[in-house]
Design a protein around this motif. Structure first.
Motif, PDB file in Angstrom:
ATOM      1  N   VAL A  81     109.342 118.596  90.642  1.00 31.53           N
ATOM      2  CA  VAL A  81     107.779 117.053  90.135  1.00 31.53           C
ATOM      3  C   VAL A  81     106.798 118.150  90.850  1.00 31.53           C
ATOM      4  O   VAL A  81     107.047 118.687  91.664  1.00 31.53           O
ATOM      5  N   PRO A  82     106.142 118.913  90.109  1.00 28.30           N
ATOM      6  CA  PRO A  82     104.674 119.249  90.384  1.00 28.30           C
ATOM      7  C   PRO A  82     104.384 118.908  91.514  1.00 28.30           C
ATOM      8  O   PRO A  82     103.746 117.536  91.491  1.00 28.30           O
ATOM      9  N   GLY A 106      98.752 121.654  96.823  1.00 26.14           N
ATOM     10  CA  GLY A 106      99.482 121.438  98.245  1.00 26.14           C
ATOM     11  C   GLY A 106     100.190 122.080  99.182  1.00 26.14           C
ATOM     12  O   GLY A 106     101.681 121.479  98.938  1.00 26.14           O
ATOM     13  N   SER A 107      99.784 122.765 100.270  1.00 30.55           N
ATOM     14  CA  SER A 107     101.568 123.193 100.448  1.00 30.55           C
ATOM     15  C   SER A 107     102.433 122.702 102.177  1.00 30.55           C
ATOM     16  O   SER A 107     103.307 122.595 101.739  1.00 30.55           O
ATOM     17  N   ALA A 108     101.099 120.985 102.413  1.00 34.89           N
ATOM     18  CA  ALA A 108     102.841 120.397 103.227  1.00 34.89           C
ATOM     19  C   ALA A 108     103.789 119.897 101.981  1.00 34.89           C
ATOM     20  O   ALA A 108     104.558 119.222 102.554  1.00 34.89           O
ATOM     21  N   ALA A 109     103.416 119.497 100.835  1.00 34.94           N
ATOM     22  CA  ALA A 109     103.886 118.929  99.588  1.00 34.94           C
ATOM     23  C   ALA A 109     105.265 120.002  99.636  1.00 34.94           C
ATOM     24  O   ALA A 109     106.788 119.122  99.415  1.00 34.94           O
ATOM     25  N   VAL A 110     105.211 120.672  99.340  1.00 36.86           N
ATOM     26  CA  VAL A 110     106.070 121.979  99.629  1.00 36.86           C
ATOM     27  C   VAL A 110     106.937 122.368 100.536  1.00 36.86           C
ATOM     28  O   VAL A 110     108.506 121.844 100.896  1.00 36.86           O
ATOM     29  N   ASP A 138     102.764 126.098  88.469  1.00 35.56           N
ATOM     30  CA  ASP A 138     103.758 124.755  89.366  1.00 35.56           C
ATOM     31  C   ASP A 138     104.043 126.061  90.520  1.00 35.56           C
ATOM     32  O   ASP A 138     104.750 124.926  91.137  1.00 35.56           O
ATOM     33  N   ALA A 139     104.818 126.964  91.109  1.00 37.80           N
ATOM     34  CA  ALA A 139     105.586 127.477  91.428  1.00 37.80           C
ATOM     35  C   ALA A 139     104.355 128.241  92.905  1.00 37.80           C
ATOM     36  O   ALA A 139     103.522 128.513  93.357  1.00 37.80           O
ATOM     37  N   HIS A 140     104.907 128.604  93.836  1.00 45.24           N
ATOM     38  CA  HIS A 140     104.897 128.809  95.761  1.00 45.24           C
ATOM     39  C   HIS A 140     105.713 129.768  96.005  1.00 45.24           C
ATOM     40  O   HIS A 140     106.990 130.168  96.250  1.00 45.24           O
TER      41      HIS A 140
END
Length: 81
Positions: A10-11, A14-18, A41-43
């Motif tokens: 699920v896209p 923000g960094s906090a969600a990842v 949508d990758a991190h």
């Protein structure tokens, strides 16, 4: 320590969600640090202490098995032969 490329199913923005999704899969005491977003949508995230180098393959498998990520791979230089 190792950097990973992760793409949540699920896209998220923000960094906090990842990081929250990763900690859910690995445990709240998991050492993870957000590095940067990527296209599609990758991190990029970095595994930090207490993870040891020999634990990285198992941690990647735990993230994959969680079902929360479309893919998880080690961020490494590709070598063309």
């Amino acid at each position: 320590m190792a950097a990973l490329i992760v793409k949540p199913k699920v896209p998220v923005s923000g960094s906090a969600a990842v990081l929250s999704t990763m900690r859910t899969a690995l445990g709240n005491d998991a050492g993870v640090r957000y590095v940067r977003p990527m296209a599609g949508d990758a991190h990029v995230v970095q595994l930090t202490a207490p993870a040891q180098r020999d634990q990285i393959p198992a941690l990647i498998e735990r993230l994959r098995a969680s079902g929360a990520f479309q893919y998880v791979e080690l961020d490494s230089m590709m070598k063309i032969k």
